[in-house]
Enzyme design. Structure first.
Site, PDB file in Angstrom:
ATOM      1  N   LYS A   1      13.074  45.634  -3.206  1.00 41.54           N
ATOM      2  CA  LYS A   1      12.378  44.586  -2.440  1.00 41.54           C
ATOM      3  C   LYS A   1      13.266  44.043  -1.323  1.00 41.54           C
ATOM      4  O   LYS A   1      12.802  43.760  -0.227  1.00 41.54           O
ATOM      5  CB  LYS A   1      11.960  43.452  -3.392  1.00 41.54           C
ATOM      6  CG  LYS A   1      10.797  42.640  -2.887  1.00 41.54           C
ATOM      7  CD  LYS A   1      10.134  41.827  -3.979  1.00 41.54           C
ATOM      8  CE  LYS A   1       9.284  42.689  -4.892  1.00 41.54           C
ATOM      9  NZ  LYS A   1       8.569  41.910  -5.897  1.00 41.54           N
TER      10      LYS A   1
ATOM     11  N   ILE B   1       4.401  37.046   4.318  1.00 42.68           N
ATOM     12  CA  ILE B   1       5.003  35.952   5.099  1.00 42.68           C
ATOM     13  C   ILE B   1       6.496  36.163   5.299  1.00 42.68           C
ATOM     14  O   ILE B   1       7.025  36.084   6.406  1.00 42.68           O
ATOM     15  CB  ILE B   1       4.736  34.602   4.386  1.00 42.68           C
ATOM     16  CG1 ILE B   1       3.226  34.380   4.273  1.00 42.68           C
ATOM     17  CG2 ILE B   1       5.424  33.456   5.108  1.00 42.68           C
ATOM     18  CD1 ILE B   1       2.816  33.230   3.375  1.00 42.68           C
TER      19      ILE B   1
ATOM     20  N   PRO C   1      -1.114  38.461   4.928  1.00 40.36           N
ATOM     21  CA  PRO C   1       0.158  38.823   5.588  1.00 40.36           C
ATOM     22  C   PRO C   1       1.317  38.644   4.610  1.00 40.36           C
ATOM     23  O   PRO C   1       1.264  37.772   3.742  1.00 40.36           O
ATOM     24  CB  PRO C   1       0.260  37.801   6.732  1.00 40.36           C
ATOM     25  CG  PRO C   1      -0.673  36.688   6.373  1.00 40.36           C
ATOM     26  CD  PRO C   1      -1.742  37.277   5.510  1.00 40.36           C
TER      27      PRO C   1
ATOM     28  N   ASN D   1      -2.939  31.201  -8.455  1.00 46.54           N
ATOM     29  CA  ASN D   1      -2.075  31.621  -9.562  1.00 46.54           C
ATOM     30  C   ASN D   1      -1.416  30.403 -10.190  1.00 46.54           C
ATOM     31  O   ASN D   1      -1.633  29.280  -9.751  1.00 46.54           O
ATOM     32  CB  ASN D   1      -1.040  32.640  -9.060  1.00 46.54           C
ATOM     33  CG  ASN D   1      -0.182  32.049  -7.965  1.00 46.54           C
ATOM     34  OD1 ASN D   1       0.562  31.105  -8.175  1.00 46.54           O
ATOM     35  ND2 ASN D   1      -0.314  32.589  -6.751  1.00 46.54           N
TER      36      ASN D   1
HETATM   37  O1  C5P Z   1       5.956  41.267  -2.982  1.00 42.61           O
HETATM   38  P1  C5P Z   1       6.250  40.150  -3.912  1.00 42.61           P
HETATM   39  O2  C5P Z   1       5.119  39.146  -4.012  1.00 42.61           O
HETATM   40  O3  C5P Z   1       6.769  40.543  -5.242  1.00 42.61           O
HETATM   41  O4  C5P Z   1       7.486  39.417  -3.197  1.00 42.61           O
HETATM   42  C1  C5P Z   1       7.910  38.171  -3.567  1.00 42.61           C
HETATM   43  C2  C5P Z   1       8.609  37.529  -2.382  1.00 42.61           C
HETATM   44  O5  C5P Z   1       7.863  37.695  -1.192  1.00 42.61           O
HETATM   45  C3  C5P Z   1       8.707  36.019  -2.570  1.00 42.61           C
HETATM   46  O6  C5P Z   1       9.859  35.605  -1.862  1.00 42.61           O
HETATM   47  C4  C5P Z   1       7.434  35.521  -1.910  1.00 42.61           C
HETATM   48  O7  C5P Z   1       7.544  34.175  -1.495  1.00 42.61           O
HETATM   49  C5  C5P Z   1       7.305  36.461  -0.735  1.00 42.61           C
HETATM   50  N1  C5P Z   1       5.924  36.778  -0.301  1.00 42.61           N
HETATM   51  C6  C5P Z   1       5.488  36.326   0.935  1.00 42.61           C
HETATM   52  N2  C5P Z   1       4.224  36.672   1.376  1.00 42.61           N
HETATM   53  C7  C5P Z   1       3.418  37.430   0.608  1.00 42.61           C
HETATM   54  C8  C5P Z   1       3.846  37.890  -0.645  1.00 42.61           C
HETATM   55  C9  C5P Z   1       5.113  37.542  -1.068  1.00 42.61           C
HETATM   56  O8  C5P Z   1       6.226  35.615   1.627  1.00 42.61           O
HETATM   57  N3  C5P Z   1       2.216  37.738   1.062  1.00 42.61           N
END
Ligand code: C5P
Length: 416
Positions: free
Chosen positions: A346, A314, A312, A215
């Site tokens: 969230k 994270i 996953p 991205n």
């Molecule tokens: O679910 P979304 O991508 O919108 O959430 C954003 C937040 O979750 C950010 O803090 C991003 O770094 C974290 N994130 C993560 N692992 C993922 C997806 C998002 O740590 N697989």
């Protein structure tokens, strides 16, 4: 006169830089106020500043010799300029002229003051002062933005009557206001000794040896957070996806490519951390298995089906660590509408302590930009959720606000 406490930070070493503006006459009062507040003050004047106020005045007020030249063998024999750069806890330039701002923004070191600014790792603050048209000029505005990105804190300018007869923005803040702002900066929470882990940038999910899913994340926000936390004394580790940014000073960088690698690094580092910030734009899915060899176009086949599996989460995994190993967890949310509602959701769904919600539909902000605006939401002590709105500002400034809020949450007894 200021009604501030007489000695709010005894011994704080302030190098007061004075450049060639008519507001320089107010720098004498500023030097006096700094001394009264308990700071150690040394003054450096540019050549032009001496046409407005004499070094002798500042010497009498500070009790220290005033430095004016880089090439002064006598002064260098006393305290060399590098020594002076190391001595300062804060460099405060008041007034900062348009010319000085331009030279600093360009990274020049063509006199003592600019050389000290380049050589010093201290906190850097300036109070711009100039004619309103000069302040509003795009070149000065560009320089101001660049300086803020480089870590300078700009105080003012104020708006009002100017010495040249104009009215508008460009007046130096009054010495009392400068002192007040400076003391507020000194009292910002410190992060000395805290371990902070930050994920930043995109992840790269291989499809075959030459292709990947990724991205547009630039990593700028995560890197700005790392810099801000390190500046406050934290031990910072950046788990970074592929970006083209230099590692900030004093920060340890762990370079990763895929979400799984980022997840493994986070799982290893988070239990040892006091604060974990998930700022990376993690790919939600990866190829179930990356092809061993380059995927070939097949004659007559108009479609290629890729099977993706979920990566996953994270940050959610860090937030789910057992309490004794769990850091304070701060996440990011990029939304295009209903910012507060989605961010609250969230926060709860991922079990976070705080979330920084960006409206990515706003032009010139967010992804790839140097600026950002955000809504901060965090769990309050009483089990509710508090919030603060941050106006559009350079990412470096926003990073400071996010870190300060996270430190305030850390300082509170846990409610989770
Ligand atoms: O679910 P979304 O991508 O919108 O959430 C954003 C937040 O979750 C950010 O803090 C991003 O770094 C974290 N994130 C993560 N692992 C993922 C997806 C998002 O740590 N697989």
């Amino acid at each position: 006169m200021s009604s501030l406490p007489a000695s709010s930070r005894p011994g704080h070493k302030v190098l007061l830089g004075i450049s060639a503006g008519i507001a320089a006459y107010k720098s004498a009062m500023l030097a006096r106020l700094l001394k009264q507040a308990g700071c150690e003050v040394r003054v450096v004047m540019t050549e032009g500043a001496q046409a407005f106020i004499t070094p002798l005045t500042l010497q009498a007020l500070t009790g220290e010799p005033v430095r004016t030249s880089l090439l002064d063998p006598e002064a260098e024999a006393g305290m060399g300029h590098i020594e002076l750069a190391r001595w300062a806890d804060t460099i405060l330039i008041a007034p900062a002229t348009a010319d000085l701002m331009a030279r600093l923004a360009a990274g020049m070191a063509d006199d003592l003051l600019t050389t000290l600014c380049l050589a010093s790792q201290s906190r850097k603050v300036m109070a711009p002062a100039m004619n309103q048209a000069m302040w509003s000029h795009p070149a000065t505005q560009r320089n101001a933005a660049r300086l803020a990105e480089d870590g300078w804190r700009l105080l003012g300018p104020a708006s009002g009557d100017q010495a040249c007869g104009d009215v508008g923005p460009g007046r130096m803040l009054e010495p009392e206001a400068i002192l007040e702002a400076l003391l507020a900066l000194f009292q910002a929470p410190e992060a000395a000794g805290l371990a902070v882990t930050i994920t930043a940038g995109p992840t790269r999910e291989p499809l075959d040896p030459v292709r990947y899913l990724s991205n547009h994340s630039s990593g700028k926000m995560g890197y700005a957070l790392a810099e801000a936390a390190a500046e406050l004394g934290a031990r910072v580790t950046l788990i970074s996806g592929p970006v083209s940014l230099p590692c900030p000073a004093g920060v340890e960088r762990l370079e990763v490519e895929t979400a799984v690698e980022m997840h493994e690094a986070a799982q290893r580092l988070a239990p040892e951390s006091d604060l974990f910030i998930g700022c990376a734009a993690v790919a939600d899915y990866r190829a179930e298995s990356a092809a061993e060899h380059k995927i070939k176009k097949v004659e007559g086949e108009e479609e290629l089906v890729l099977r993706l599996v979920k990566n996953p989460d994270i940050i959610a995994a860090v937030a789910a660590l057992p309490t004794e190993h769990r850091p304070l967890v701060v996440g990011f949310a990029a939304e295009t509408r209903d910012l507060a509602t989605y961010a609250r959701d969230k926060l709860a769904r991922k079990g976070l302590d705080m979330i920084v919600a960006n409206d990515v539909s706003r032009e010139g902000l967010g992804f790839g930009s140097d600026h950002n605006a955000a809504l901060l939401l965090w769990r309050s002590g009483d089990g509710g959720v508090d919030q603060e709105s941050l106006d559009p500002q350079p990412k470096r400034e926003m990073a400071g606000a996010v870190i300060r809020r996270a430190l305030a949450c850390l300082a509170r007894p846990p409610s989770r």
